[in-house]
Design a protein around this motif. Structure first.
Motif, PDB file in Angstrom:
ATOM      1  N   LEU A 134      47.448  42.669  33.484  1.00 15.81           N
ATOM      2  CA  LEU A 134      47.467  42.315  34.976  1.00 15.81           C
ATOM      3  C   LEU A 134      46.210  42.413  35.665  1.00 15.81           C
ATOM      4  O   LEU A 134      45.809  41.431  36.434  1.00 15.81           O
ATOM      5  CB  LEU A 134      48.333  43.327  36.104  1.00 15.81           C
ATOM      6  CG  LEU A 134      48.343  43.265  37.328  1.00 15.81           C
ATOM      7  CD1 LEU A 134      48.537  41.752  37.809  1.00 15.81           C
ATOM      8  CD2 LEU A 134      49.169  44.339  38.158  1.00 15.81           C
ATOM      9  N   GLU A 135      45.418  43.341  34.986  1.00 19.83           N
ATOM     10  CA  GLU A 135      43.910  43.390  35.423  1.00 19.83           C
ATOM     11  C   GLU A 135      43.169  42.164  35.114  1.00 19.83           C
ATOM     12  O   GLU A 135      42.205  41.900  35.875  1.00 19.83           O
ATOM     13  CB  GLU A 135      43.402  44.645  35.083  1.00 19.83           C
ATOM     14  CG  GLU A 135      42.005  45.027  35.613  1.00 19.83           C
ATOM     15  CD  GLU A 135      41.464  46.330  35.195  1.00 19.83           C
ATOM     16  OE1 GLU A 135      40.326  46.853  35.450  1.00 19.83           O
ATOM     17  OE2 GLU A 135      42.017  47.126  34.109  1.00 19.83           O
ATOM     18  N   ARG A 136      43.406  41.899  33.778  1.00 22.12           N
ATOM     19  CA  ARG A 136      42.660  40.509  33.403  1.00 22.12           C
ATOM     20  C   ARG A 136      43.020  39.556  34.242  1.00 22.12           C
ATOM     21  O   ARG A 136      42.060  38.366  34.394  1.00 22.12           O
ATOM     22  CB  ARG A 136      42.978  40.176  31.612  1.00 22.12           C
ATOM     23  CG  ARG A 136      42.483  41.499  30.876  1.00 22.12           C
ATOM     24  CD  ARG A 136      42.547  40.848  29.533  1.00 22.12           C
ATOM     25  NE  ARG A 136      41.774  41.953  28.585  1.00 22.12           N
ATOM     26  CZ  ARG A 136      42.577  42.830  27.697  1.00 22.12           C
ATOM     27  NH1 ARG A 136      43.836  42.733  27.792  1.00 22.12           N
ATOM     28  NH2 ARG A 136      41.722  43.523  26.766  1.00 22.12           N
ATOM     29  N   LYS A 137      44.389  39.239  34.391  1.00 20.86           N
ATOM     30  CA  LYS A 137      44.785  37.958  35.314  1.00 20.86           C
ATOM     31  C   LYS A 137      43.859  38.103  36.689  1.00 20.86           C
ATOM     32  O   LYS A 137      43.679  37.116  37.141  1.00 20.86           O
ATOM     33  CB  LYS A 137      46.319  38.037  35.513  1.00 20.86           C
ATOM     34  CG  LYS A 137      47.051  37.729  34.213  1.00 20.86           C
ATOM     35  CD  LYS A 137      48.610  37.678  34.371  1.00 20.86           C
ATOM     36  CE  LYS A 137      49.353  37.456  33.165  1.00 20.86           C
ATOM     37  NZ  LYS A 137      50.985  37.247  33.222  1.00 20.86           N
ATOM     38  N   GLU A 138      44.018  39.178  37.151  1.00 22.52           N
ATOM     39  CA  GLU A 138      43.347  39.242  38.679  1.00 22.52           C
ATOM     40  C   GLU A 138      42.022  38.843  38.586  1.00 22.52           C
ATOM     41  O   GLU A 138      41.407  38.262  39.240  1.00 22.52           O
ATOM     42  CB  GLU A 138      43.467  40.674  39.257  1.00 22.52           C
ATOM     43  CG  GLU A 138      44.849  41.034  39.555  1.00 22.52           C
ATOM     44  CD  GLU A 138      45.043  42.427  40.201  1.00 22.52           C
ATOM     45  OE1 GLU A 138      45.739  42.924  40.955  1.00 22.52           O
ATOM     46  OE2 GLU A 138      44.265  43.453  39.535  1.00 22.52           O
ATOM     47  N   PHE A 139      41.234  39.233  37.306  1.00 21.30           N
ATOM     48  CA  PHE A 139      39.908  38.733  37.320  1.00 21.30           C
ATOM     49  C   PHE A 139      39.807  37.393  37.029  1.00 21.30           C
ATOM     50  O   PHE A 139      38.959  37.031  37.649  1.00 21.30           O
ATOM     51  CB  PHE A 139      39.452  39.781  35.915  1.00 21.30           C
ATOM     52  CG  PHE A 139      37.944  39.227  35.828  1.00 21.30           C
ATOM     53  CD1 PHE A 139      36.975  39.553  36.533  1.00 21.30           C
ATOM     54  CD2 PHE A 139      37.578  38.581  34.648  1.00 21.30           C
ATOM     55  CE1 PHE A 139      35.484  39.064  36.087  1.00 21.30           C
ATOM     56  CE2 PHE A 139      36.327  37.922  34.041  1.00 21.30           C
ATOM     57  CZ  PHE A 139      35.518  38.436  34.943  1.00 21.30           C
ATOM     58  N   GLU A 140      40.647  36.926  36.197  1.00 26.84           N
ATOM     59  CA  GLU A 140      40.488  35.400  35.923  1.00 26.84           C
ATOM     60  C   GLU A 140      40.662  34.552  37.127  1.00 26.84           C
ATOM     61  O   GLU A 140      40.168  33.476  37.348  1.00 26.84           O
ATOM     62  CB  GLU A 140      41.663  35.052  34.706  1.00 26.84           C
ATOM     63  CG  GLU A 140      41.278  35.645  33.373  1.00 26.84           C
ATOM     64  CD  GLU A 140      42.317  35.380  32.328  1.00 26.84           C
ATOM     65  OE1 GLU A 140      43.374  35.146  32.796  1.00 26.84           O
ATOM     66  OE2 GLU A 140      42.037  36.056  31.191  1.00 26.84           O
ATOM     67  N   ASN A 141      41.629  34.973  37.887  1.00 27.70           N
ATOM     68  CA  ASN A 141      41.934  34.199  39.241  1.00 27.70           C
ATOM     69  C   ASN A 141      40.832  34.652  40.275  1.00 27.70           C
ATOM     70  O   ASN A 141      40.980  33.713  40.983  1.00 27.70           O
ATOM     71  CB  ASN A 141      43.394  34.714  39.757  1.00 27.70           C
ATOM     72  CG  ASN A 141      44.435  34.234  38.888  1.00 27.70           C
ATOM     73  OD1 ASN A 141      44.432  33.566  38.081  1.00 27.70           O
ATOM     74  ND2 ASN A 141      45.505  35.190  39.017  1.00 27.70           N
ATOM     75  N   GLY A 142      39.982  35.493  40.002  1.00 30.02           N
ATOM     76  CA  GLY A 142      38.987  35.687  40.822  1.00 30.02           C
ATOM     77  C   GLY A 142      39.167  36.442  42.084  1.00 30.02           C
ATOM     78  O   GLY A 142      38.505  36.178  43.107  1.00 30.02           O
ATOM     79  N   THR A 143      40.364  37.187  42.198  1.00 26.17           N
ATOM     80  CA  THR A 143      40.785  37.886  43.349  1.00 26.17           C
ATOM     81  C   THR A 143      40.013  39.288  43.324  1.00 26.17           C
ATOM     82  O   THR A 143      39.691  39.546  42.300  1.00 26.17           O
ATOM     83  CB  THR A 143      42.426  37.963  43.238  1.00 26.17           C
ATOM     84  OG1 THR A 143      42.589  38.853  42.280  1.00 26.17           O
ATOM     85  CG2 THR A 143      43.039  36.678  43.209  1.00 26.17           C
ATOM     86  N   ALA A 144      40.198  39.812  44.369  1.00 29.05           N
ATOM     87  CA  ALA A 144      39.592  40.948  44.850  1.00 29.05           C
ATOM     88  C   ALA A 144      40.544  42.038  44.753  1.00 29.05           C
ATOM     89  O   ALA A 144      40.117  43.183  44.837  1.00 29.05           O
ATOM     90  CB  ALA A 144      38.958  40.979  46.355  1.00 29.05           C
ATOM     91  N   GLY A 145      41.771  41.701  44.317  1.00 33.99           N
ATOM     92  CA  GLY A 145      43.026  42.737  44.262  1.00 33.99           C
ATOM     93  C   GLY A 145      42.510  43.772  43.169  1.00 33.99           C
ATOM     94  O   GLY A 145      41.849  43.380  42.148  1.00 33.99           O
TER      95      GLY A 145
END
Length: 260
Positions: A134-145
């Motif tokens: 999940l952390e990798r996906k958040e990073f790839e999407n460029g989100t601040a989550g």
């Protein structure tokens, strides 16, 4: 206690509050005028014989009072001059400084990771892998989550099978989320590229936990949070964006020698 000419009506509870009051009194005394730039953090730290992290936190305190303005890569400028009639009870709250929070997390979570390595189950590892993905996906999407980040650390605490440690971990994250000091620090940071290194750190922690290696897990978590502290310090620096800053004058805990 740092001595200065002002009378402190309210005893500061934290180091940054003490330094913040010194700087605040300098404004009252006319040492700096509205629009004037404060000395670099390095100079203030040397003058008052404290670490730069304490000065950084004191500046954040003054920002929250709307007394100074931080301009990235330029410095800290005076916005307003406080008056002696201002109530210090309204100025100082019980909020811990962001780097003090990180140091506490470093002490707590490195030991949690060490113990988790002795108790971790296959189900715990599955949940950690999901959080890391999940952390990798958040990073790839460029989100601040930061949902994946928080879940990963929580999964490690849960792997201890100790509900008190889980509650301590949750409290530390909750306190950070509601901290004006922490949020002000992050207001000076742009982008999320720096999180790639943290994901790599998490992968190393997960690897140590999968091997059920408590020493490696403790060291990996300690180093991860040391990396977080240093990166946040560098990214939030206003005097010299390229400064390779230190966090604390010394670490209270030394890494365990894995060869012993």
């Amino acid at each position: 206690m740092i001595k200065h000419n002002s009378m402190i009506l309210f005893e500061p509870k934290r180091p940054y509050q003490e330094i913040g009051l010194v700087l605040r009194q300098q404004l009252i005394d006319g040492l700096y005028q509205v629009g004037e730039r404060l000395p670099p953090e390095r100079d203030i730290a040397e003058q008052l014989d404290v670490s730069r992290t304490v000065v950084r936190e004191a500046i954040i305190m003054l920002e929250l009072e709307n007394l100074v303005e931080v301009k990235k890569g330029s410095g800290v400028y005076v916005l307003n001059i406080p008056t002696t009639s201002d109530s210090q009870e309204n100025i100082i709250n019980d909020d811990a400084g962001p780097f003090e929070m990180l140091q506490a997390r470093q002490l707590l979570e490195s030991n949690i990771a060490e113990f988790a390595a002795t108790q971790v189950t296959p189900g715990d590892i599955v949940r950690m892998r999901a959080a890391l993905e999940l952390e990798r996906k958040e990073f790839e999407n460029g989100t601040a989550g930061q949902e994946g980040d928080e879940k990963f650390h929580l999964c490690i605490a849960e792997a201890t099978q100790n509900s008190v440690l889980v509650e301590m971990l949750k409290y530390s994250w909750l306190r950070r989320q509601h901290s004006p000091m922490w949020n002000k620090l992050h207001s000076h940071i742009r982008g999320v590229g720096y999180r790639a290194d943290w994901i790599d750190d998490h992968a190393k922690i997960l690897s140590a936990l999968k091997r059920k290696d408590p020493i490696a897990a403790k060291n990996a978590m300690w180093q991860h949070l040391e990396n977080v502290k240093q990166r946040l310090f560098e990214l939030s620096n206003v005097d010299d964006p390229d400064f390779d800053g230190y966090l604390f004058s010394s670490n209270p805990v030394f890494l365990v020698d894995q060869d012993k």
